[in-house]
Design an enzyme around this catalytic site. Structure first.
Site, PDB file in Angstrom:
ATOM      1  CG  ASP A   1     -29.563  -7.451  -1.391  1.00  8.84           C
ATOM      2  OD1 ASP A   1     -30.485  -6.620  -1.250  1.00  8.84           O
ATOM      3  OD2 ASP A   1     -28.358  -7.149  -1.367  1.00  8.84           O
TER       4      ASP A   1
ATOM      5  CD  GLU B   1     -39.488  -2.277   1.305  1.00 10.60           C
ATOM      6  OE1 GLU B   1     -39.987  -1.705   2.292  1.00 10.60           O
ATOM      7  OE2 GLU B   1     -38.364  -1.980   0.866  1.00 10.60           O
TER       8      GLU B   1
ATOM      9  CG  HIS C   1     -28.994  -4.268   4.083  1.00  7.96           C
ATOM     10  ND1 HIS C   1     -30.165  -3.653   3.684  1.00  7.96           N
ATOM     11  CD2 HIS C   1     -28.560  -3.581   5.179  1.00  7.96           C
ATOM     12  CE1 HIS C   1     -30.421  -2.627   4.485  1.00  7.96           C
ATOM     13  NE2 HIS C   1     -29.459  -2.560   5.398  1.00  7.96           N
TER      14      HIS C   1
ATOM     15  CG  ASN D   1     -33.174  -5.417   4.637  1.00  7.97           C
ATOM     16  OD1 ASN D   1     -32.743  -6.440   4.112  1.00  7.97           O
ATOM     17  ND2 ASN D   1     -33.813  -4.477   3.950  1.00  7.97           N
TER      18      ASN D   1
ATOM     19  CG  ASP E   1     -44.331  -2.428   0.504  1.00  5.95           C
ATOM     20  OD1 ASP E   1     -43.431  -1.710   0.044  1.00  5.95           O
ATOM     21  OD2 ASP E   1     -44.408  -2.758   1.710  1.00  5.95           O
TER      22      ASP E   1
END
Length: 278
Positions: A166, A192, A162, A157, A149
């Site tokens: 990405d 994630e 975002h 973010n 994680d």
């Protein structure tokens, strides 16, 4: 077919027999059911070559001036245009079968791949893990699951947007794929979170892969566009078993991941609840 030719005593029993093409079409369609593009092309090419050999043989023994009236109404005569059309039909059927197999393969990949990262998705992970554990239980081989994680990913973010997040997920996925063997599975579990599945791999080998990944990510900056780079870290949990179910193994790895987060993140907790140390 050859028996029919021998019985009819006419070369046209080979070239103009509709049953031949029914057999060819069935054979090409049957190979398409295997969802193998190469096999489909091979079957089509073999059909064309074999029919070409039949035509070549029939042409040598065919006599247009001495046609048995018994077979004229049934098989007709040897027209080069008809022969060319039949070759084209075989090629068209082959390409149609190939296109169907190709499309089916694309749909299959879309069903098991994460569209953002290109990694396997959670659905594929669960099925693969079940099969791996069954084989491992049968052969007494350990299956290891690693859950990773990205730390504080929400802050990235929120701060950079975002699209930047990405890009980081895509780059991180690329590094994961580079670090594992071809037979190991890398999947995006969600958000994630990522999973690595190691089959027939010792604990030492798994630890070495994770240490290498940890060092690489710690020394790596991730491009997020507009010339900006950020550094990230990750937490992880490892679970290994010979006889657990897929649900149990995922739960064990998830608990180890939670333990890593509670201990301050940027660490990996092994099955013995001890952190992975360099």
């Amino acid at each position: 077919m050859w028996i029919d030719f021998s019985y009819r005593e006419t070369a046209l029993a080979i070239t103009n027999n509709n049953n031949i093409f029914e057999l060819y079409y069935i054979a090409i369609a049957a190979t398409a059911l295997r969802y193998d593009r190469r096999l489909t092309l091979f079957a089509g090419a073999l059909a064309i070559v074999s029919y070409g050999a039949l035509v070549a043989y029939a042409s040598q023994i065919y006599d247009s001036h001495n046609i048995d009236p018994r077979w004229l109404a049934r098989y007709g005569v040897l027209y080069p245009t008809d022969l060319i059309n039949r070759f084209l039909y075989l090629a068209m059927v082959t390409m149609l079968a190939w296109a169907l197999v190709n499309r089916a393969s694309q749909l299959e990949q879309e069903a098991i791949r994460d569209p953002l990262t290109g990694l396997f998705n959670r659905t594929f992970l669960n099925k693969h893990l079940e099969l791996s554990l069954k084989r491992g239980s049968r052969d007494q081989q350990v299956t290891s699951l690693v859950m990773l994680d990205l730390d504080h990913f929400k802050h990235i973010n929120d701060q950079y947007g975002h699209p930047a997040g990405d890009q980081i997920l895509q780059q991180f996925s690329h590094y994961l794929q580079q670090m594992v063997r071809q037979d190991d599975v890398v999947a995006r579990y969600g958000g994630e979170e990522f999973c690595l599945v190691f089959n027939r791999t010792s604990h030492y080998e798994v630890n070495q892969v994770l240490l290498k990944l940890q060092r690489h990510i710690n020394n790596q900056s991730f491009a997020i566009g507009h010339g900006k780079h950020v550094s990230i870290s990750f937490s992880g949990g490892v679970a290994s078993s010979v006889d657990m179910s897929a649900v149990q193994l995922i739960e064990e790895a998830d608990n180890a991941l939670l333990q890593a987060k509670r201990q301050g993140r940027q660490r990996i907790i092994l099955p013995n609840q001890q952190p992975l140390l360099a």
